[in-house]
Write an enzyme that holds these catalytic residues in place. Sequence first.
Site, mmCIF file in Angstrom:
data_model
loop_
_atom_site.group_PDB
_atom_site.id
_atom_site.type_symbol
_atom_site.label_atom_id
_atom_site.label_comp_id
_atom_site.label_asym_id
_atom_site.label_seq_id
_atom_site.Cartn_x
_atom_site.Cartn_y
_atom_site.Cartn_z
ATOM 1 N N ASN A 85 0.852 -1.181 0.000
ATOM 2 C CA ASN A 85 0.000 0.000 0.000
ATOM 3 C C ASN A 85 0.895 1.241 0.000
ATOM 4 O O ASN A 85 1.838 1.327 0.802
ATOM 5 C CB ASN A 85 -0.910 0.011 1.235
ATOM 6 C CG ASN A 85 -1.877 -1.162 1.235
ATOM 7 O OD1 ASN A 85 -2.370 -1.568 0.195
ATOM 8 N ND2 ASN A 85 -2.142 -1.729 2.411
ATOM 9 N N GLN A 135 -2.044 3.209 2.929
ATOM 10 C CA GLN A 135 -0.865 2.987 3.779
ATOM 11 C C GLN A 135 -1.056 3.691 5.120
ATOM 12 O O GLN A 135 -1.431 4.858 5.162
ATOM 13 C CB GLN A 135 0.387 3.528 3.085
ATOM 14 C CG GLN A 135 1.670 3.272 3.872
ATOM 15 C CD GLN A 135 2.915 3.789 3.147
ATOM 16 O OE1 GLN A 135 2.830 4.498 2.153
ATOM 17 N NE2 GLN A 135 4.071 3.427 3.668
ATOM 18 N N VAL A 145 1.334 2.818 7.920
ATOM 19 C CA VAL A 145 2.639 2.846 8.604
ATOM 20 C C VAL A 145 3.695 3.294 7.589
ATOM 21 O O VAL A 145 3.904 2.623 6.577
ATOM 22 C CB VAL A 145 2.987 1.459 9.181
ATOM 23 C CG1 VAL A 145 4.373 1.493 9.831
ATOM 24 C CG2 VAL A 145 1.941 1.006 10.204
ATOM 25 N N HIS A 172 6.619 -1.796 3.506
ATOM 26 C CA HIS A 172 6.364 -3.189 3.895
ATOM 27 C C HIS A 172 5.532 -3.875 2.832
ATOM 28 O O HIS A 172 4.697 -3.241 2.176
ATOM 29 C CB HIS A 172 5.660 -3.285 5.252
ATOM 30 C CG HIS A 172 4.465 -2.413 5.387
ATOM 31 N ND1 HIS A 172 4.553 -1.048 5.571
ATOM 32 C CD2 HIS A 172 3.134 -2.693 5.356
ATOM 33 C CE1 HIS A 172 3.335 -0.538 5.642
ATOM 34 N NE2 HIS A 172 2.453 -1.515 5.505
ATOM 35 N N HIS A 196 2.778 -6.864 2.336
ATOM 36 C CA HIS A 196 1.839 -7.784 2.983
ATOM 37 C C HIS A 196 1.900 -9.111 2.229
ATOM 38 O O HIS A 196 1.729 -9.134 1.000
ATOM 39 C CB HIS A 196 0.399 -7.265 2.900
ATOM 40 C CG HIS A 196 0.146 -5.978 3.612
ATOM 41 N ND1 HIS A 196 -0.537 -5.907 4.809
ATOM 42 C CD2 HIS A 196 0.468 -4.691 3.296
ATOM 43 C CE1 HIS A 196 -0.639 -4.639 5.192
ATOM 44 N NE2 HIS A 196 -0.035 -3.887 4.289
HETATM 45 P P1 AMP Z 1 -0.500 -0.522 5.804
HETATM 46 O O1 AMP Z 1 -1.897 -0.090 6.093
HETATM 47 O O2 AMP Z 1 -0.287 -1.090 4.431
HETATM 48 O O3 AMP Z 1 0.505 0.584 6.124
HETATM 49 O O4 AMP Z 1 -0.202 -1.737 6.764
HETATM 50 C C1 AMP Z 1 0.123 -1.591 8.111
HETATM 51 C C2 AMP Z 1 -0.198 -2.889 8.770
HETATM 52 O O5 AMP Z 1 0.465 -2.916 10.021
HETATM 53 C C3 AMP Z 1 -1.680 -3.118 9.066
HETATM 54 O O6 AMP Z 1 -2.132 -4.296 8.397
HETATM 55 C C4 AMP Z 1 -1.737 -3.275 10.580
HETATM 56 O O7 AMP Z 1 -2.669 -4.234 11.006
HETATM 57 C C5 AMP Z 1 -0.310 -3.674 10.898
HETATM 58 N N1 AMP Z 1 0.151 -3.371 12.256
HETATM 59 C C6 AMP Z 1 -0.026 -2.206 12.929
HETATM 60 N N2 AMP Z 1 0.553 -2.276 14.153
HETATM 61 C C7 AMP Z 1 1.110 -3.528 14.231
HETATM 62 C C8 AMP Z 1 1.842 -4.199 15.234
HETATM 63 N N3 AMP Z 1 2.140 -3.625 16.424
HETATM 64 N N4 AMP Z 1 2.244 -5.474 14.997
HETATM 65 C C9 AMP Z 1 1.945 -6.070 13.819
HETATM 66 N N5 AMP Z 1 1.272 -5.466 12.827
HETATM 67 C C10 AMP Z 1 0.853 -4.212 13.025
#
Ligand code: AMP
Length: 113
Positions: free
Chosen positions: A86, A93, A95, A99, A101
């Site tokens: 994302n 996105q 975070v 990354h 998925h």
């Molecule tokens: P995105 O939305 O593509 O940036 O994905 C971020 C992902 O990080 C989401 O699927 C969240 O569920 C996951 N996420 C957020 N915090 C944590 C955490 N502490 N441990 C594992 N996954 C996380």
Amino acid sequence: MPPMATLFTRIINREIPAEIVYEDDHVVAFRDIDPKAPTHILIVPRQEIPGVAELPDSGDHLHLLNAAKKIAEQEGLTNGYRLVINQGNDGGQTVPHLHVHLLGGRSLSWPPG
Ligand code: AMP
């Protein structure tokens, strides 16, 4: 002041707990806290690259696909899987640390929402 470490760097540094399933010199992979499929793993470069839009010419991100293949084999995803990145607001996105998925363990619909 150095910039704040991202959430995922803090997981990589074991400051925040996560179920780490794979790591090498370039990437760390752990289970998503809110899984969207029976297998939902995040594969993260150790380098703090915010996203695809900021990719440097070289670096840890070049190892993401090879790691994905290894992890999919390790997880027994013999019937297929999906890799998703994302990017930015429209991409969903949340975070700002690049990354991938890795989703599998069920049939995934297309197109995504
Ligand atoms: P995105 O939305 O593509 O940036 O994905 C971020 C992902 O990080 C989401 O699927 C969240 O569920 C996951 N996420 C957020 N915090 C944590 C955490 N502490 N441990 C594992 N996954 C996380």
